[in-house]
Design an enzyme around this catalytic site. Structure first.
Site, PDB file in Angstrom:
ATOM      1  N   GLY A   1       6.508   8.569 -11.313  1.00  0.00           N
ATOM      2  CA  GLY A   1       5.821   8.951 -12.555  1.00  0.00           C
ATOM      3  C   GLY A   1       5.660  10.449 -12.739  1.00  0.00           C
ATOM      4  O   GLY A   1       6.587  11.235 -12.541  1.00  0.00           O
TER       5      GLY A   1
ATOM      6  N   ASP B   1       3.909  12.494 -10.960  1.00  0.00           N
ATOM      7  CA  ASP B   1       4.026  13.169  -9.649  1.00  0.00           C
ATOM      8  C   ASP B   1       5.490  13.485  -9.351  1.00  0.00           C
ATOM      9  O   ASP B   1       5.865  14.611  -9.013  1.00  0.00           O
ATOM     10  CB  ASP B   1       3.460  12.220  -8.590  1.00  0.00           C
ATOM     11  CG  ASP B   1       2.995  12.923  -7.329  1.00  0.00           C
ATOM     12  OD1 ASP B   1       2.539  12.243  -6.415  1.00  0.00           O
ATOM     13  OD2 ASP B   1       3.088  14.171  -7.269  1.00  0.00           O
TER      14      ASP B   1
ATOM     15  N   VAL C   1       1.233   3.596 -12.631  1.00  0.00           N
ATOM     16  CA  VAL C   1       1.247   2.821 -11.368  1.00  0.00           C
ATOM     17  C   VAL C   1      -0.145   2.293 -11.035  1.00  0.00           C
ATOM     18  O   VAL C   1      -0.308   1.202 -10.495  1.00  0.00           O
ATOM     19  CB  VAL C   1       1.779   3.736 -10.225  1.00  0.00           C
ATOM     20  CG1 VAL C   1       1.523   3.140  -8.849  1.00  0.00           C
ATOM     21  CG2 VAL C   1       3.253   4.005 -10.425  1.00  0.00           C
ATOM     22  N   TYR C   2      -1.174   3.073 -11.380  1.00  0.00           N
ATOM     23  CA  TYR C   2      -2.540   2.655 -11.014  1.00  0.00           C
ATOM     24  C   TYR C   2      -3.166   1.682 -12.017  1.00  0.00           C
ATOM     25  O   TYR C   2      -4.335   1.323 -11.918  1.00  0.00           O
ATOM     26  CB  TYR C   2      -3.425   3.884 -10.793  1.00  0.00           C
ATOM     27  CG  TYR C   2      -3.126   4.641  -9.502  1.00  0.00           C
ATOM     28  CD1 TYR C   2      -2.189   4.141  -8.586  1.00  0.00           C
ATOM     29  CD2 TYR C   2      -3.755   5.828  -9.196  1.00  0.00           C
ATOM     30  CE1 TYR C   2      -1.905   4.825  -7.420  1.00  0.00           C
ATOM     31  CE2 TYR C   2      -3.486   6.533  -8.013  1.00  0.00           C
ATOM     32  CZ  TYR C   2      -2.555   6.009  -7.127  1.00  0.00           C
ATOM     33  OH  TYR C   2      -2.277   6.688  -5.971  1.00  0.00           O
TER      34      TYR C   2
HETATM   35  N1  APR Z   1       4.950  13.361 -18.748  1.00  0.00           N
HETATM   36  C1  APR Z   1       3.810  12.819 -19.256  1.00  0.00           C
HETATM   37  N2  APR Z   1       3.369  11.596 -18.934  1.00  0.00           N
HETATM   38  C2  APR Z   1       4.112  10.879 -18.058  1.00  0.00           C
HETATM   39  C3  APR Z   1       5.302  11.375 -17.478  1.00  0.00           C
HETATM   40  C4  APR Z   1       5.718  12.677 -17.863  1.00  0.00           C
HETATM   41  N3  APR Z   1       6.835  13.234 -17.378  1.00  0.00           N
HETATM   42  N4  APR Z   1       5.803  10.416 -16.640  1.00  0.00           N
HETATM   43  C5  APR Z   1       4.962   9.372 -16.702  1.00  0.00           C
HETATM   44  N5  APR Z   1       3.947   9.627 -17.555  1.00  0.00           N
HETATM   45  C6  APR Z   1       2.819   8.777 -17.935  1.00  0.00           C
HETATM   46  C7  APR Z   1       2.949   7.309 -17.647  1.00  0.00           C
HETATM   47  O1  APR Z   1       3.577   6.666 -18.737  1.00  0.00           O
HETATM   48  C8  APR Z   1       1.493   6.900 -17.519  1.00  0.00           C
HETATM   49  O2  APR Z   1       0.970   6.622 -18.801  1.00  0.00           O
HETATM   50  O3  APR Z   1       1.724   9.217 -17.152  1.00  0.00           O
HETATM   51  C9  APR Z   1       0.799   8.150 -16.995  1.00  0.00           C
HETATM   52  C10 APR Z   1       0.369   8.088 -15.536  1.00  0.00           C
HETATM   53  O4  APR Z   1       1.310   7.338 -14.831  1.00  0.00           O
HETATM   54  P1  APR Z   1       1.659   7.614 -13.268  1.00  0.00           P
HETATM   55  O5  APR Z   1       2.487   8.831 -13.176  1.00  0.00           O
HETATM   56  O6  APR Z   1       2.183   6.331 -12.726  1.00  0.00           O
HETATM   57  O7  APR Z   1       0.261   7.972 -12.601  1.00  0.00           O
HETATM   58  P2  APR Z   1      -0.903   7.015 -12.078  1.00  0.00           P
HETATM   59  O8  APR Z   1      -1.012   5.752 -12.870  1.00  0.00           O
HETATM   60  O9  APR Z   1      -2.090   7.906 -11.998  1.00  0.00           O
HETATM   61  O10 APR Z   1      -0.428   6.596 -10.611  1.00  0.00           O
HETATM   62  C11 APR Z   1      -0.376   7.591  -9.622  1.00  0.00           C
HETATM   63  O11 APR Z   1       1.855   7.005  -9.055  1.00  0.00           O
HETATM   64  O12 APR Z   1       3.617   8.419  -9.118  1.00  0.00           O
HETATM   65  C12 APR Z   1       2.703   7.855  -8.292  1.00  0.00           C
HETATM   66  O13 APR Z   1       2.402   9.474  -6.554  1.00  0.00           O
HETATM   67  C13 APR Z   1       1.787   8.886  -7.689  1.00  0.00           C
HETATM   68  O14 APR Z   1       0.839   7.299  -6.176  1.00  0.00           O
HETATM   69  C14 APR Z   1       0.604   8.031  -7.360  1.00  0.00           C
HETATM   70  C15 APR Z   1       0.535   7.075  -8.535  1.00  0.00           C
END
Ligand code: APR
Length: 177
Positions: free
Chosen positions: A32, A34, A127-128
């Protein structure tokens, strides 16, 4: 008065002082947001994350807390890594407070560095698994409260990865405008 704006786009393309990363406690990357930040930001970010793990955060960054590193090759000065809570209905209250803390702590860390513009993703909504509308309410409320403590902030941007999320955050901002 700090502007709080919803924009549709990619968090890694935001030209702001501080970009907030939806990290995990390991600080060693993931998918995502990260994954995108580390991919586009380059190895310097991970190197600083590793240094943090080797020093202040030996056991990882706790949920709800925030820590800054360089932004590497991103069009920003810093990345503020924060760890959102995983959605778990039976622990809703405690975890909602942690999600609010992610926003408050990220702004505190960014403001302390001298940041004037900050970009947030929709923390915990991927993911969360936090439901988008509820996360938007918590995020908007937390940011509105936090900017009152940091009047030096010029803009806080919510960067949403698609029209649905953009609409939900715009709605949450309009409701509490
Ligand atoms: N720009 C903006 N928003 C984004 C992007 C991007 N490039 N990529 C993904 N998103 C959005 C997703 O669609 C979601 O709505 O960001 C939101 C958060 O999603 P995640 O990145 O999965 O973050 P989170 O739900 O907080 O989970 C964190 O996921 O990637 C792993 O290492 C991270 O273990 C941690 C977990």
């Amino acid at each position: 008065m700090t502007r709080i704006t919803p924009v549709e786009g990619d968090i890694t393309a935001q030209e702001v002082d501080a970009v907030v990363n939806a990290a995990n406690s390991s600080l060693l990357g993931g998918g995502g947001v990260d994954g995108a930040i580390h991919r586009r930001g380059g190895p310097e970010i991970l190197a600083e994350c590793r240094a943090l793990r080797a020093s202040k955060y030996g056991r990882g960054l706790p949920v709800g807390q925030a820590v800054a590193t360089t932004a590497g090759r991103l069009p920003a000065r810093w990345v503020v890594h924060t760890v959102g809570p995983v959605h778990l209905p039976e622990e809703y209250e405690a975890r909602a407070a942690l999600l609010a803390s992610c926003h408050r702590e990220s702004l505190r860390v960014a403001a302390a560095l001298g940041a004037r513009t900050v970009a947030f993703p929709a923390i915990s909504t991927g993911v969360y698994r936090w439901p988008l509308a509820d996360a938007a309410q918590i995020a908007v409320r937390a940011v509105r409260e936090a900017v009152a403590e940091h009047p030096e902030l010029v803009e806080v941007r919510f960067v949403l990865f698609g029209p649905e999320a953009h609409g939900v955050f715009r709605g949450a901002l309009d409701e509490t405008g």
